[in-house]
Enzyme design. Sequence first.
Site, PDB file in Angstrom:
ATOM      1  N   GLU A  68     -47.709  80.720 -14.399  1.00 25.48           N
ATOM      2  CA  GLU A  68     -48.367  79.983 -15.727  1.00 25.48           C
ATOM      3  C   GLU A  68     -47.484  79.715 -16.937  1.00 25.48           C
ATOM      4  O   GLU A  68     -46.906  78.711 -17.209  1.00 25.48           O
ATOM      5  CB  GLU A  68     -49.735  80.633 -16.106  1.00 25.48           C
ATOM      6  N   ASP A 260     -59.622  80.717 -19.344  1.00 24.56           N
ATOM      7  CA  ASP A 260     -59.240  79.597 -18.539  1.00 24.56           C
ATOM      8  C   ASP A 260     -59.833  78.533 -18.758  1.00 24.56           C
ATOM      9  O   ASP A 260     -59.233  77.184 -18.930  1.00 24.56           O
ATOM     10  CB  ASP A 260     -59.564  79.970 -17.323  1.00 24.56           C
TER      11      ASP A 260
END
Length: 376
Positions: A68, A260
């Site tokens: 990420e 998220d």
Amino acid sequence: MREGAYYTNQYRNLFTELGIEAKDVEAKVQDTWDRLFSSQYPETQIYFETDDQMGYMVDTGNHDVRTEGQSYGMMMAVQMNRQDIFDRIWKWSKTYMYMEEGLHKGYFAWSCQLDGTKNAYGPAPDGEEYFAMALYFASNRWGNRETPFNYSEQATTLLKDCLHKGESDDGYPMWEPNNKLIKFVPEVDFSDPSYHLPHFYQLFAEVAAEQDRSFWQEAAEASRAYIRLAADNKTGLSPEYAFYDGTPNHTRGFGHFFSDSYRVVCNVGLDYEWFGKSETPIEVNEKVQQFFKGIPVDDYRRYKIDGQPFEEKALHPIGLLASLAMASLATEGELSEHYVKTFWQTPLRTGDRRYYDNCLYFFSLLSLAGKFRIWK
């Protein structure tokens, strides 16, 4: 509907639209970059370099390096025209995270220690899709060089693996072939709404392997519909995990709105800024901005998607604020302006949990300044 920047090559600067001087916007973008990527600012720094021409983004809350963060760092670098940093991060990722054998051959290990030792041998698809888009942009902005800096070839190979794993070898694809939805991880049959990047898939449909381009076009359409499906009809809030029918997946408690989930409105905003599609679920952003109206940043919490709050405070409140501001790429009016103004006045986060907040902060800053651009 606005005509997207893809067609006009014109990117809105929401800060100057509110009367902030262009020179002040430029200064804030550069200063924020410096604070994240320079050792002069240890209280906010998240990028670090090694002696062997490599670099990595540290998740300061978990003391590891994640796909990420690496892929985010590459996207930030290409937008800021810093090929040196882009190449350092990509070299580290290929050296330590790339898996050349086993079930996940062709993917990247989602978490490594700071010395490059793999913490896991499984991938997280949000890293792969950001790697691919950043590499295509790098190819278009700077041109391809020798391996591993043959950017477009690297991106095309990666996307082929993402779609075709399991057809002629062991493993699983990252997208479900039948419904064209991205998976949370390759082995499962559910998704993460924040992984859905229809604006990336729209571009992959032009530059990926020719035989896969129709898939990517269908994936863009499927993801726009899925984002709408997974968001609560009243609040607009999305769960971290959701089944393919959009219902929350409460595995390990991830069927609620938490860290998220913040990225969903960012993705809707950027999709609308780039392409201005009528199918883009801009009402999701409008509902989420309305839901948080009147809630101070220091009282942001974890929520059920119907809006019921938990006692648990938001782990990344600055990241959530940044997302609410970036959502304004697809919304209008006083509430939209409120989030942009509040974000402008809010500094980067410091402390151990600063990594995720400040990644979202910089993406929001770039986007609202008209600097998160398509490189054709």
